[in-house]
Design a protein around this motif. Structure first.
Motif, short mmCIF file in Angstrom:
data_model
loop_
_atom_site.label_atom_id
_atom_site.label_comp_id
_atom_site.label_asym_id
_atom_site.label_seq_id
_atom_site.Cartn_x
_atom_site.Cartn_y
_atom_site.Cartn_z
N GLY A 103 0.80 -1.22 0.00
CA GLY A 103 0.00 0.00 0.00
C GLY A 103 0.84 1.27 0.00
N SER A 104 0.13 2.39 0.07
CA SER A 104 0.78 3.70 0.02
C SER A 104 0.33 4.55 1.19
CB SER A 104 0.43 4.42 -1.28
OG SER A 104 0.87 3.68 -2.40
N LEU A 105 1.17 5.51 1.53
CA LEU A 105 0.87 6.44 2.62
C LEU A 105 1.64 7.73 2.36
CD1 LEU A 105 -0.91 6.00 5.18
CD2 LEU A 105 1.22 5.55 6.43
N ARG A 106 1.04 8.84 2.69
CA ARG A 106 1.73 10.13 2.56
C ARG A 106 1.85 10.78 3.92
NH1 ARG A 106 -0.21 14.61 -1.72
NH2 ARG A 106 0.55 12.98 -3.11
N LEU A 107 3.07 11.04 4.31
CA LEU A 107 3.33 11.76 5.54
C LEU A 107 3.56 13.23 5.25
CD1 LEU A 107 5.80 9.30 7.31
CD2 LEU A 107 3.30 9.27 7.28
N SER A 108 3.14 14.07 6.18
CA SER A 108 3.32 15.52 6.05
C SER A 108 4.22 16.02 7.16
CB SER A 108 1.98 16.23 6.12
OG SER A 108 1.10 15.79 5.10
N CYS A 109 5.03 17.01 6.82
CA CYS A 109 5.87 17.69 7.80
C CYS A 109 5.59 19.18 7.66
CB CYS A 109 7.33 17.38 7.56
SG CYS A 109 8.48 18.29 8.61
N GLU A 110 4.81 19.70 8.59
CA GLU A 110 4.47 21.12 8.55
C GLU A 110 5.52 21.90 9.32
OE1 GLU A 110 0.48 21.90 9.61
OE2 GLU A 110 0.66 24.08 9.39
N VAL A 111 5.98 22.96 8.71
CA VAL A 111 7.09 23.74 9.26
C VAL A 111 6.61 25.14 9.59
CG1 VAL A 111 9.38 24.65 8.80
CG2 VAL A 111 8.74 22.41 7.90
N SER A 112 7.06 25.67 10.71
CA SER A 112 6.82 27.07 11.04
C SER A 112 8.12 27.67 11.55
CB SER A 112 5.71 27.21 12.08
OG SER A 112 6.09 26.57 13.29
N GLY A 113 8.27 28.97 11.35
CA GLY A 113 9.46 29.65 11.81
C GLY A 113 10.47 29.92 10.72
N PHE A 114 10.33 29.26 9.60
CA PHE A 114 11.09 29.60 8.41
C PHE A 114 10.31 29.08 7.21
CE2 PHE A 114 12.86 25.56 6.98
CZ PHE A 114 12.79 24.78 8.12
N THR A 115 10.66 29.59 6.05
CA THR A 115 9.93 29.21 4.85
C THR A 115 10.74 28.23 4.01
OG1 THR A 115 10.80 31.08 3.59
CG2 THR A 115 8.74 31.42 4.79
N LEU A 116 10.05 27.50 3.19
CA LEU A 116 10.68 26.44 2.42
C LEU A 116 11.40 26.95 1.18
CD1 LEU A 116 8.08 23.57 2.69
CD2 LEU A 116 9.95 24.18 4.22
N ASP A 117 11.45 28.27 1.01
CA ASP A 117 12.27 28.79 -0.08
C ASP A 117 13.52 29.46 0.46
OD1 ASP A 117 10.15 31.72 -0.76
OD2 ASP A 117 11.04 30.92 1.07
N ASP A 118 13.81 29.22 1.74
CA ASP A 118 15.07 29.67 2.32
C ASP A 118 16.17 28.67 2.01
OD1 ASP A 118 13.57 31.06 5.35
OD2 ASP A 118 13.94 31.92 3.37
N ASP A 119 17.36 28.90 2.54
CA ASP A 119 18.49 28.02 2.30
C ASP A 119 18.55 26.98 3.40
OD1 ASP A 119 22.11 28.35 2.31
OD2 ASP A 119 20.81 26.88 1.35
N GLY A 120 17.57 26.10 3.46
CA GLY A 120 17.53 25.09 4.51
C GLY A 120 17.28 23.71 3.94
N ALA A 121 17.01 22.78 4.83
CA ALA A 121 16.75 21.41 4.41
C ALA A 121 15.83 20.74 5.41
CB ALA A 121 18.05 20.62 4.29
N ILE A 122 15.13 19.76 4.92
CA ILE A 122 14.32 18.88 5.76
C ILE A 122 14.81 17.46 5.55
CG2 ILE A 122 12.05 17.79 5.99
CD1 ILE A 122 11.92 20.38 7.31
N GLY A 123 14.98 16.75 6.63
CA GLY A 123 15.32 15.34 6.55
C GLY A 123 14.20 14.50 7.12
N TRP A 124 13.97 13.37 6.49
CA TRP A 124 13.04 12.38 7.01
C TRP A 124 13.86 11.22 7.56
CZ3 TRP A 124 7.94 12.64 7.90
CH2 TRP A 124 7.18 13.59 7.22
#
Length: 126
Positions: A16-37
């Motif tokens: 099967g399939s599943l979609r996880l979400s990671c909601e971020v606050s305090g900075f925007t996703l067009d900054d120079d950062g990264a998210i790791g799972w």
């Protein structure tokens, strides 16, 4: 203040399939950062699943995730997603997202990330 929070975990059958979400606050996703799972299975150490960088929109996937998982972001919702398909029993784990800004050099390593969510349980079972 930076905060991240996961959602979307649950019980799913093998294949099967599943979609996880990671909601971020305090900075925007067009900054120079990264998210790791990352994930931690029963009796196992936490391991990287994949990462996404914001500025260059690069992605990295662990071998266990390649071809099955996809990481993408929605800037309008300030949310990063982990789309998981063809799930296997061994994908059972608590899944975490973590953020760091700017993007860490060794972005595959959990020690490089400062801000972590509380985790969401994914159970693959028939």
């Amino acid at each position: 203040q930076v905060q991240v929070g996961e959602s979307g975990g649950g019980l799913v059958q093998p294949g099967g399939s599943l979609r996880l979400s990671c909601e971020v606050s305090g900075f925007t996703l067009d900054d120079d950062g990264a998210i790791g799972w990352f994930r931690q299975g029963p009796g196992q150490e936490r391991e990287v699943v994949g990462c996404i960088s914001f500025a260059e929109i690069m992605t990295y996937y662990a071998d266990s995730a390649k071809g099955r998982f996809t990481i993408f972001k929605d800037n309008t919702k300030n949310t990063v997603y982990l789309q998981m398909t063809r799930l296997k029993y061994e994908d059972t784990a608590v899944y975490y997202c973590a953020s760091e800004d700017p993007q860490p050099t060794a972005w595959r390593h959990e020690a490089e990330y400062t801000f972590w969510g509380q985790g969401t349980q994914v159970t693959v079972s028939s």
